[in-house]
Design a protein around this motif. Structure first.
Motif, PDB file in Angstrom:
ATOM      1  N   ASN A 112      -5.080  -4.685 -13.803  1.00  0.00           N
ATOM      2  CA  ASN A 112      -4.596  -4.425 -15.161  1.00  0.00           C
ATOM      3  C   ASN A 112      -3.631  -3.244 -15.198  1.00  0.00           C
ATOM      4  OD1 ASN A 112      -5.943  -6.252 -17.294  1.00  0.00           O
ATOM      5  ND2 ASN A 112      -7.642  -5.715 -15.942  1.00  0.00           N
ATOM      6  N   ILE A 113      -3.903  -2.186 -14.408  1.00  0.00           N
ATOM      7  CA  ILE A 113      -2.973  -1.045 -14.353  1.00  0.00           C
ATOM      8  C   ILE A 113      -1.628  -1.496 -13.800  1.00  0.00           C
ATOM      9  CG2 ILE A 113      -2.535   1.194 -13.252  1.00  0.00           C
ATOM     10  CD1 ILE A 113      -5.571   1.666 -13.284  1.00  0.00           C
ATOM     11  N   TYR A 114      -1.709  -2.274 -12.729  1.00  0.00           N
ATOM     12  CA  TYR A 114      -0.467  -2.763 -12.094  1.00  0.00           C
ATOM     13  C   TYR A 114       0.368  -3.568 -13.090  1.00  0.00           C
ATOM     14  CZ  TYR A 114       2.593  -5.598  -9.131  1.00  0.00           C
ATOM     15  OH  TYR A 114       3.676  -6.230  -8.596  1.00  0.00           O
ATOM     16  N   GLN A 126      -1.887  -3.367 -24.518  1.00  0.00           N
ATOM     17  CA  GLN A 126      -3.026  -2.914 -25.325  1.00  0.00           C
ATOM     18  C   GLN A 126      -4.274  -3.721 -24.980  1.00  0.00           C
ATOM     19  OE1 GLN A 126      -2.955  -0.401 -27.821  1.00  0.00           O
ATOM     20  NE2 GLN A 126      -5.184  -0.628 -27.760  1.00  0.00           N
ATOM     21  N   ALA A 127      -4.146  -5.022 -24.864  1.00  0.00           N
ATOM     22  CA  ALA A 127      -5.279  -5.894 -24.572  1.00  0.00           C
ATOM     23  C   ALA A 127      -5.870  -5.601 -23.201  1.00  0.00           C
ATOM     24  CB  ALA A 127      -4.862  -7.360 -24.662  1.00  0.00           C
ATOM     25  N   ARG A 128      -5.005  -5.342 -22.227  1.00  0.00           N
ATOM     26  CA  ARG A 128      -5.487  -5.038 -20.875  1.00  0.00           C
ATOM     27  C   ARG A 128      -6.292  -3.738 -20.850  1.00  0.00           C
ATOM     28  NH1 ARG A 128      -3.650  -8.139 -16.803  1.00  0.00           N
ATOM     29  NH2 ARG A 128      -1.917  -9.561 -17.209  1.00  0.00           N
ATOM     30  N   MET A 129      -5.815  -2.729 -21.591  1.00  0.00           N
ATOM     31  CA  MET A 129      -6.544  -1.461 -21.634  1.00  0.00           C
ATOM     32  C   MET A 129      -7.900  -1.628 -22.329  1.00  0.00           C
ATOM     33  SD  MET A 129      -5.021   0.750 -19.911  1.00  0.00           S
ATOM     34  CE  MET A 129      -5.928   2.185 -20.371  1.00  0.00           C
ATOM     35  N   GLU A 130      -7.920  -2.443 -23.371  1.00  0.00           N
ATOM     36  CA  GLU A 130      -9.187  -2.701 -24.048  1.00  0.00           C
ATOM     37  C   GLU A 130     -10.173  -3.406 -23.125  1.00  0.00           C
ATOM     38  OE1 GLU A 130      -8.234  -4.830 -27.558  1.00  0.00           O
ATOM     39  OE2 GLU A 130      -7.395  -3.083 -28.615  1.00  0.00           O
ATOM     40  N   LYS A 169      -7.847   3.755 -22.836  1.00  0.00           N
ATOM     41  CA  LYS A 169      -7.103   4.135 -24.033  1.00  0.00           C
ATOM     42  C   LYS A 169      -5.606   4.007 -23.761  1.00  0.00           C
ATOM     43  CE  LYS A 169     -10.565   7.354 -25.816  1.00  0.00           C
ATOM     44  NZ  LYS A 169     -10.841   8.742 -26.227  1.00  0.00           N
ATOM     45  N   PHE A 170      -4.884   3.388 -24.704  1.00  0.00           N
ATOM     46  CA  PHE A 170      -3.451   3.143 -24.566  1.00  0.00           C
ATOM     47  C   PHE A 170      -2.720   3.788 -25.740  1.00  0.00           C
ATOM     48  CE2 PHE A 170       0.235   0.659 -25.925  1.00  0.00           C
ATOM     49  CZ  PHE A 170       0.986   0.587 -24.774  1.00  0.00           C
ATOM     50  N   HIS A 193      16.917   8.053 -29.124  1.00  0.00           N
ATOM     51  CA  HIS A 193      17.679   8.989 -28.282  1.00  0.00           C
ATOM     52  C   HIS A 193      16.789  10.029 -27.612  1.00  0.00           C
ATOM     53  CE1 HIS A 193      20.949   7.167 -30.493  1.00  0.00           C
ATOM     54  NE2 HIS A 193      20.519   7.717 -31.639  1.00  0.00           N
ATOM     55  N   ASN A 194      15.510   9.766 -27.536  1.00  0.00           N
ATOM     56  CA  ASN A 194      14.614  10.769 -26.947  1.00  0.00           C
ATOM     57  C   ASN A 194      13.626  10.154 -25.955  1.00  0.00           C
ATOM     58  OD1 ASN A 194      13.836  13.419 -26.676  1.00  0.00           O
ATOM     59  ND2 ASN A 194      12.215  13.258 -28.200  1.00  0.00           N
ATOM     60  N   GLY A 195      13.957   8.967 -25.439  1.00  0.00           N
ATOM     61  CA  GLY A 195      13.130   8.348 -24.422  1.00  0.00           C
ATOM     62  C   GLY A 195      11.808   7.810 -24.952  1.00  0.00           C
ATOM     63  N   THR A 196      10.995   7.282 -24.004  1.00  0.00           N
ATOM     64  CA  THR A 196       9.698   6.680 -24.344  1.00  0.00           C
ATOM     65  C   THR A 196       8.660   7.159 -23.346  1.00  0.00           C
ATOM     66  OG1 THR A 196      10.807   4.725 -25.238  1.00  0.00           O
ATOM     67  CG2 THR A 196       8.463   4.499 -24.686  1.00  0.00           C
ATOM     68  N   LYS A 197       7.429   7.367 -23.844  1.00  0.00           N
ATOM     69  CA  LYS A 197       6.329   7.778 -22.960  1.00  0.00           C
ATOM     70  C   LYS A 197       5.102   6.944 -23.283  1.00  0.00           C
ATOM     71  CE  LYS A 197       4.220  11.791 -23.456  1.00  0.00           C
ATOM     72  NZ  LYS A 197       3.937  13.246 -23.393  1.00  0.00           N
ATOM     73  N   ILE A 198       4.532   6.358 -22.201  1.00  0.00           N
ATOM     74  CA  ILE A 198       3.302   5.565 -22.320  1.00  0.00           C
ATOM     75  C   ILE A 198       2.189   6.331 -21.618  1.00  0.00           C
ATOM     76  CG2 ILE A 198       2.134   3.425 -21.645  1.00  0.00           C
ATOM     77  CD1 ILE A 198       4.879   2.035 -21.871  1.00  0.00           C
ATOM     78  N   ASN A 199       1.058   6.491 -22.332  1.00  0.00           N
ATOM     79  CA  ASN A 199      -0.093   7.192 -21.760  1.00  0.00           C
ATOM     80  C   ASN A 199      -1.259   6.225 -21.593  1.00  0.00           C
ATOM     81  OD1 ASN A 199       0.947   9.968 -21.757  1.00  0.00           O
ATOM     82  ND2 ASN A 199       0.937   9.741 -23.982  1.00  0.00           N
ATOM     83  N   LEU A 200      -1.839   6.223 -20.392  1.00  0.00           N
ATOM     84  CA  LEU A 200      -3.006   5.394 -20.094  1.00  0.00           C
ATOM     85  C   LEU A 200      -4.146   6.315 -19.656  1.00  0.00           C
ATOM     86  CD1 LEU A 200      -1.265   2.677 -17.893  1.00  0.00           C
ATOM     87  CD2 LEU A 200      -1.529   2.636 -20.360  1.00  0.00           C
ATOM     88  N   ILE A 201      -5.327   6.138 -20.243  1.00  0.00           N
ATOM     89  CA  ILE A 201      -6.518   6.878 -19.803  1.00  0.00           C
ATOM     90  C   ILE A 201      -7.579   5.856 -19.426  1.00  0.00           C
ATOM     91  CG2 ILE A 201      -8.317   8.513 -20.463  1.00  0.00           C
ATOM     92  CD1 ILE A 201      -6.346   9.765 -22.389  1.00  0.00           C
ATOM     93  N   ILE A 202      -7.922   5.828 -18.118  1.00  0.00           N
ATOM     94  CA  ILE A 202      -8.845   4.817 -17.593  1.00  0.00           C
ATOM     95  C   ILE A 202     -10.147   5.509 -17.200  1.00  0.00           C
ATOM     96  CG2 ILE A 202      -9.205   3.053 -15.825  1.00  0.00           C
ATOM     97  CD1 ILE A 202      -5.706   4.234 -16.356  1.00  0.00           C
ATOM     98  N   PRO A 203     -11.293   5.078 -17.746  1.00  0.00           N
ATOM     99  CA  PRO A 203     -12.565   5.701 -17.349  1.00  0.00           C
ATOM    100  C   PRO A 203     -12.844   5.492 -15.870  1.00  0.00           C
ATOM    101  CG  PRO A 203     -12.949   3.744 -18.690  1.00  0.00           C
ATOM    102  CD  PRO A 203     -11.476   3.995 -18.730  1.00  0.00           C
ATOM    103  N   ASN A 204     -13.310   6.536 -15.200  1.00  0.00           N
ATOM    104  CA  ASN A 204     -13.520   6.480 -13.746  1.00  0.00           C
ATOM    105  C   ASN A 204     -14.903   5.916 -13.437  1.00  0.00           C
ATOM    106  OD1 ASN A 204     -13.255   6.834 -11.064  1.00  0.00           O
ATOM    107  ND2 ASN A 204     -13.377   9.073 -11.089  1.00  0.00           N
TER     108      ASN A 204
END
Length: 662
Positions: free
Chosen positions: A576-578, A634-638, A643-644, A651-662
């Motif tokens: 899913n991360i890939y 979103q579905a893959r993170m769920e 958390k997604f 004009h200021n780019g994009t940032k995606i944050n993923l938090i995966i429980p270990n």
């Protein structure tokens, strides 16, 4: 303590009477009632033979008793009321009589007997609807506890009485409760709270303006407040307060005893302030107290005069006053003042200091023993009263049981026959009921089977929908992603047709063959092939960079925390991360017009945090419609309980944050 008790009882008992003030003679008779109005106890008993005793008669006798309040006749008439009331089961009359007996003993300092009668009255009233006279009983018991320095119990009992008084609107009782509460709090050195209750008593006493001793009660309350200030060494405040609150000349005419208590307070504060007239005030107070044989004030002024002469080094006069005070206090059993006198004697007469200290220790131990004994005695009285009440209840219960047994024996035979008939009917009814229950259970089983079938069908449908979504995600993220990458790489043929470019593009034909194979096997297990064996996860991510670099000038920056052990991460999580990274990179390649892409993977204590950031054109999150790619992320993170979140501005780019429980 005793001198305060005398004053308190004298004033508060007056508040609880509905007649004018009475002056008692030596034998307890009321001296200001004409002889023709005084009633002989024998005449009262004779009057009972002329007519039946009832509540009207009880009221008549109660009024007679009140005229002789707290005297011997008051006590004897109250005993008659109790005996006659008990005969006709008049509980209110019995409570009234017991309370009167308690008040009589309290006035005459027979505290044990007083507590006994109040306890009996309390037991009776608690069993009676409306709890008649309970407030007065509790307030009187609170005074008893206070007189024996059980301040905490006095406060608790007075608070109960105050609640009852407020509920019934009894202003006389409200005033008495406030005074008792304040005295108890002062005894525990809670001076601020005590002042508050004394001030409440002042407000309450204003509701008693119609009674003869209104001004005396008010002066008493002001004096209590002044004594608190005196205790706090605010002597100037004492003088200012009493001067503005009490008219001494008027008070002397109305009640010389109260006048003495106020004068004693004023004289002592003058002495403490080193007032030039303090000696004359102390001597005047002592003279008036001596003239009316007010021993408590007489003893106090002797101690105060001794203290005065001690401060001006006239030890002979100081010792003379103190020895008189000590003897007089001992004879009148005012032991608190005796202790004060002994303490001062030990300071002045240093030669006999050890003798005074021994007497102080002995007296203190004796007082402590008396207080403990009194506390235990009151507890024993409570217990014994309960025991007597229980015994009476047992006797009454036994009488009732005899009658009940007769009824039970006579009705037992009839009841047995009825039970047998009912048993036969019951057995027949049980058989019918059992058959009906079996039919109901059979029907219920059918319904449960039907519900299970419906639930199973619903689960099958849910499984189909989940599988459809999974295949959709795999097609979009896997197959479509690869095809899009191949298309972008083959797009270069529109610009270059040299042999080297053609040779390079021929390699993508093999990739198309791989895609064909992936489509054929997608129905078996799409997720099992990508990370089979010991394939390194970071290498697979880097391959995504290589595929885009072949047709783009984007610079990729990958930073991976060495603490992340990808081999221990679940295969499904890695897939899913890939797919999310793959989808994000394709979107950047297509739409972002970015120069740089930064991917950072960090290991924390509980999570793996991944950040995908570009310096492209960005977009407005409010205006942008959510596409299937973002929905899939979103579905893959769920699915992996992660958390997604996405951040972007034009004009200021994009940032995606993923938090995966270990």
């Amino acid at each position: 303590m005793k001198k305060i008790i005398i004053l308190l009882i004298s004033c508060l008992f007056f508040v609880n009477c509905n007649h004018k003030e009475k002056a008692f003679s030596d034998d307890g008779e009321i001296s200001n009632i004409p002889k023709e109005e005084q009633i002989n106890i024998d005449e009262i008993n004779e009057s009972l033979s002329d007519r039946a005793y009832d509540t009207l008669m009880r009221s008549y006798f109660s009024n007679i008793a009140d005229r002789y309040a707290y005297s011997k006749k008051f006590y004897r008439i109250s005993k008659i009321i109790y005996i006659q009331s008990k005969k006709i089961n008049d509980t209110v009359g019995m409570i009234k009589a017991k309370t009167n007996c308690g008040l009589h003993h309290l006035y005459n300092f027979s505290n044990d007997s007083s507590f006994y009668y109040f306890t009996q009255a309390e037991k009776l009233t608690l069993k009676t609807k409306g709890n008649p006279m309970l407030g007065l009983i509790l307030q009187s018991k609170a005074d008893l506890h206070w007189s024996h320095k059980d301040y905490s119990l006095s406060e608790t009992t007075a608070t109960r009485a105050l609640k009852i008084a407020k509920k019934s609107g009894d202003n006389k009782l409200i005033y008495s409760c406030y005074i008792t509460l304040a005295n108890s709090l002062a005894g525990m050195d809670k001076n601020v709270t005590a002042l508050d209750y004394y001030n409440k008593a002042l407000i309450a006493v204003n509701q008693l303006k119609g009674i003869p001793q209104f001004s005396v009660l008010k002066a008493q309350t002001h004096n209590y407040i002044a004594l608190i200030y005196q205790k706090q060494n605010q002597h100037k405040k004492v003088l200012d307060y009493l001067k503005s609150s009490i008219q001494l000349d008027q008070l002397k005419k109305e009640d010389v005893n109260m006048y003495l208590y106020v004068m004693n307070t004023i004289a002592y504060s003058k002495f403490k302030l080193k007032d030039n007239f303090s000696l004359s005030s102390l001597e005047e107070t002592h003279r008036v107290a001596d003239s009316i044989s007010n021993f408590p004030i007489k003893i106090t002024t002797k101690i105060n005069l001794a203290e005065y002469y001690f401060t001006i080094s006239d030890t002979s006069k100081a010792l003379s006053y103190l020895r008189d005070a000590q003897i007089m206090a001992h004879e009148n059993k005012i032991f608190e003042d005796e202790l004060k006198a002994l303490n001062l004697l030990s300071q002045i007469d240093t030669k006999n200091q050890s003798k005074y200290h021994k007497r102080i220790i002995k007296l203190t131990d004796s007082l402590n023993a008396i207080e403990r004994e009194t506390h235990d005695k009151y507890a024993r009285i409570e217990f014994e009263t309960d025991e007597i009440t229980k015994q009476k209840e047992i006797v009454e219960e036994e009488k009732n049981n005899l009658f009940t047994r007769l009824i039970l024996i006579s009705g037992f035979g009839l009841l047995s026959i009825m039970l047998i008939v009912l048993w036969y009917k019951n057995q027949s009814q049980k058989a019918k009921t059992k058959q009906l229950l079996l039919e109901q259970e059979h029907q219920k089983d059918k319904e449960e089977i039907y519900q299970l079938m419906l639930a199973q069908q619903q689960k099958i449908e849910e499984g189909k929908q989940i599988e459809k979504r999974r295949i959709s995600q795999e097609l979009h993220d896997g197959v479509m992603g690869k095809l899009s990458s191949i298309r972008m790489n083959l797009y270069v043929l529109n610009k270059k047709t040299d042999p080297e470019t053609i040779a390079q593009c021929l390699t993508y034909i093999k990739d198309i063959q791989h895609i064909e194979k992936e489509i054929r096997t997608i129905s078996h297990e799409l997720n099992s092939n990508l990370f089979s064996g010991n394939v390194n996860f970071v290498s697979i991510v880097e391959n995504l960079f290589t595929a885009i670099k072949n047709h783009s000038d984007i610079n990729f920056h990958l930073k991976v925390d060495e603490q992340i052990d990808w081999e221990t991460v679940n295969n499904n999580i890695k897939i899913n991360i890939y797919r999310i990274i793959q989808e994000a990179l394709q979107n950047i390649d297509k739409y972002a017009n970015a120069q740089n892409v930064f991917i950072k993977m960090v290991k924390t204590e509980a999570n793996i945090s991944i950040e995908i950031k570009d310096d492209g054109v960005g977009f407005d999150l409010k205006d942008k419609k959510t596409g299937i790619g973002l929905r899939n992320m979103q579905a893959r993170m769920e699915e992996i309980k992660g958390k997604f979140s996405i951040e972007s501005k034009p004009h200021n780019g994009t940032k995606i944050n993923l938090i995966i429980p270990n």
